[in-house]
Design a protein around this motif. Structure first.
Motif, PDB file in Angstrom:
ATOM      1  N   TYR A   1    -102.740  53.650  26.939  1.00 41.33           N
ATOM      2  CA  TYR A   1    -101.969  52.407  26.869  1.00 41.33           C
ATOM      3  C   TYR A   1    -102.002  51.834  25.457  1.00 41.33           C
ATOM      4  O   TYR A   1    -101.025  51.291  24.963  1.00 41.33           O
ATOM      5  CB  TYR A   1    -102.529  51.366  27.843  1.00 41.33           C
TER       6      TYR A   1
ATOM      7  N   THR B   1     -99.817  53.998  23.107  1.00 33.70           N
ATOM      8  CA  THR B   1     -98.411  53.741  23.408  1.00 33.70           C
ATOM      9  C   THR B   1     -97.972  52.391  22.860  1.00 33.70           C
ATOM     10  O   THR B   1     -96.920  52.270  22.228  1.00 33.70           O
ATOM     11  CB  THR B   1     -98.162  53.789  24.924  1.00 33.70           C
TER      12      THR B   1
ATOM     13  N   THR C   1     -97.961  52.316  18.958  1.00 32.24           N
ATOM     14  CA  THR C   1     -96.860  53.139  18.456  1.00 32.24           C
ATOM     15  C   THR C   1     -95.530  52.425  18.651  1.00 32.24           C
ATOM     16  O   THR C   1     -94.692  52.381  17.737  1.00 32.24           O
ATOM     17  CB  THR C   1     -96.832  54.497  19.188  1.00 32.24           C
TER      18      THR C   1
ATOM     19  N   SER D   1     -98.520  46.857  28.216  1.00 28.47           N
ATOM     20  CA  SER D   1     -98.443  48.311  28.308  1.00 28.47           C
ATOM     21  C   SER D   1     -99.228  48.748  29.538  1.00 28.47           C
ATOM     22  O   SER D   1    -100.341  48.273  29.776  1.00 28.47           O
ATOM     23  CB  SER D   1     -99.051  48.926  27.038  1.00 28.47           C
TER      24      SER D   1
ATOM     25  N   THR E   1     -92.379  56.736  28.961  1.00 31.38           N
ATOM     26  CA  THR E   1     -92.718  58.140  28.738  1.00 31.38           C
ATOM     27  C   THR E   1     -93.368  58.769  29.968  1.00 31.38           C
ATOM     28  O   THR E   1     -93.844  58.079  30.867  1.00 31.38           O
ATOM     29  CB  THR E   1     -93.712  58.281  27.566  1.00 31.38           C
TER      30      THR E   1
ATOM     31  N   ARG F   1     -96.019  56.094  31.493  1.00 33.45           N
ATOM     32  CA  ARG F   1     -96.387  54.787  30.947  1.00 33.45           C
ATOM     33  C   ARG F   1     -95.155  53.920  30.763  1.00 33.45           C
ATOM     34  O   ARG F   1     -94.062  54.436  30.523  1.00 33.45           O
ATOM     35  CB  ARG F   1     -97.130  54.942  29.624  1.00 33.45           C
TER      36      ARG F   1
ATOM     37  N   TRP G   1     -88.908  56.088  17.262  1.00 33.60           N
ATOM     38  CA  TRP G   1     -89.536  56.335  18.569  1.00 33.60           C
ATOM     39  C   TRP G   1     -89.364  57.787  19.001  1.00 33.60           C
ATOM     40  O   TRP G   1     -90.280  58.395  19.545  1.00 33.60           O
ATOM     41  CB  TRP G   1     -88.952  55.385  19.606  1.00 33.60           C
TER      42      TRP G   1
ATOM     43  N   MET H   1     -92.467  60.264  19.989  1.00 37.97           N
ATOM     44  CA  MET H   1     -92.602  60.965  21.267  1.00 37.97           C
ATOM     45  C   MET H   1     -92.886  62.442  21.050  1.00 37.97           C
ATOM     46  O   MET H   1     -93.751  63.033  21.706  1.00 37.97           O
ATOM     47  CB  MET H   1     -91.338  60.789  22.110  1.00 37.97           C
TER      48      MET H   1
ATOM     49  N   ASN I   1     -96.489  63.030  19.739  1.00 36.79           N
ATOM     50  CA  ASN I   1     -97.547  62.756  20.703  1.00 36.79           C
ATOM     51  C   ASN I   1     -97.475  63.613  21.959  1.00 36.79           C
ATOM     52  O   ASN I   1     -98.313  63.468  22.853  1.00 36.79           O
ATOM     53  CB  ASN I   1     -97.520  61.276  21.099  1.00 36.79           C
TER      54      ASN I   1
ATOM     55  N   TRP J   1     -95.146  63.450  24.205  1.00 41.09           N
ATOM     56  CA  TRP J   1     -94.624  62.639  25.307  1.00 41.09           C
ATOM     57  C   TRP J   1     -93.232  63.111  25.687  1.00 41.09           C
ATOM     58  O   TRP J   1     -92.407  63.427  24.821  1.00 41.09           O
ATOM     59  CB  TRP J   1     -94.545  61.162  24.910  1.00 41.09           C
TER      60      TRP J   1
END
Length: 328
Positions: A50, A53, A56, A99, A127, A260, A289, A293, A296, A298
């Motif tokens: 969390y 996320t 970021t 989050s 995500t 998330r 973004w 993603m 990471n 995601w």
């Protein structure tokens, strides 16, 4: 003098009539994304999913000039339900969001929390990501089969750590893994931590035999060689960790992913809710973004508003069903 006075008064009246539209024509209050003073709560400790996320998202939103000076702060406790309770108490606060993810859904159930996600304003699911099964670099287990063989011999002596409360993703994933391996879930020695940051220290310190957490949380440590990845829990291998097999291809019938998103306090006006939704929509579409993603690991799982609310309700029912199926 009287003529000049009349002209001055007339000019002032014109300014009063014309001035406000001129001053607000460039404002995005009705259609934009700027939310001065926006605060983003993280309901667990720094370093968890969390937290990563939220920070970021805040950085990407600022870099894309969608809004400015977002404050990200942590309020951990009880698997995220302490933060949830605080969020619900901020009725009508359009400058606060939280989050969250599947872990909070599970924590509400396992802690019998008085406030639930049904009490919040759903904003967006952002995500989806797989969990990873990891051990410390000095662990004797080099493969998932070696780990499972030892686990089956004496489940209680091989504690597994996760960054969520019972009912959360890091708890459900190893329980499903145990069931697929022929281990009774009730025999599993699961140790919950308040986020992936706390869990990491225990894996590295050999206080748990292995850990289960999100890809994005431990990607850097895996690449640096501090953690050894044995498997991923989803349907396909992760591009950034292509060497790690899925549990399914390793012979364990598990297909599990985490997600998330963002919720806000109850009692928002339509305008306040819509502005938060517009902000995350613009964030989702931003190059910043999209790059984050990918970095990471995601997957895009974007869903907003009422549809996200329906998803939250379905996830609550799913957690209850899985816990019953596992006898937990």
């Amino acid at each position: 003098m009287r003529l000049r006075t009349l002209l001055a008064l007339f000019g002032a009246a014109v300014l009063l009539l014309v001035g406000p539209p001129l001053l607000t024509a460039g404002s995005d209050s009705a259609t934009g994304t700027q939310i001065p003073g926006l605060r983003l709560m993280v309901p667990n400790t720094p370093g968890g999913g969390y937290d990563i996320t939220a920070r970021t998202a805040a950085k990407n939103a600022e870099d894309a000039e969608l809004t400015h000076n977002i404050e990200v702060f942590n309020l951990p406790g009880a698997g995220g339900t302490v933060g949830l309770s605080r969020l619900v108490s901020e009725h009508g606060n359009g400058k606060l969001a939280m989050s969250m993810g599947l872990g909070v859904v599970g924590a509400v159930r396992s802690n019998d929390a008085p406030k639930t996600l049904a009490d919040t304003t759903p904003i967006a699911r952002l995500t989806e990501e797989q969990d990873v099964v990891v051990v410390g670099k000095d662990s004797p287990y080099k493969t998932i089969d070696q780990l499972v063989d030892a686990w089956k011999k004496d489940p209680g002596k091989l504690p597994v750590g996760g960054g969520s409360s019972p009912g959360g993703p890091d708890h459900l994933a190893p329980m499903l893994m145990a069931k697929a391996a022929g281990i009774a879930p009730k025999d599993v020695n699961y140790i919950p931590f308040d986020g992936g940051g706390e869990l990491l220290a225990s894996i590295l310190g050999n206080k748990v035999a292995f850990g289960v957490s999100g890809v994005g949380e431990y990607l850097d440590q895996i690449k640096a060689g501090e953690l050894r990845i044995l498997a991923v829990t989803g349907p396909e291998r992760v591009d950034e960790l292509a060497e790690a097999p899925t549990l399914k291809e390793s012979g364990y019938d598990v297909d599990f992913t985490n997600w998330r998103g963002i919720v806000a306090p109850p009692g928002l006006s339509d305008a306040e809710r819509d502005k938060l939704v517009r902000l995350v929509e613009a964030l989702h579409d931003s190059p910043e973004w999209q790059k984050s993603m990918q970095q990471n690991g995601w997957d895009d799982a974007f869903l907003t508003g009422a549809k996200f609310g329906d998803f939250l309700d379905a996830q609550d029912k799913r957690v209850v069903s899985v816990l019953k199926e596992l006898g937990l």
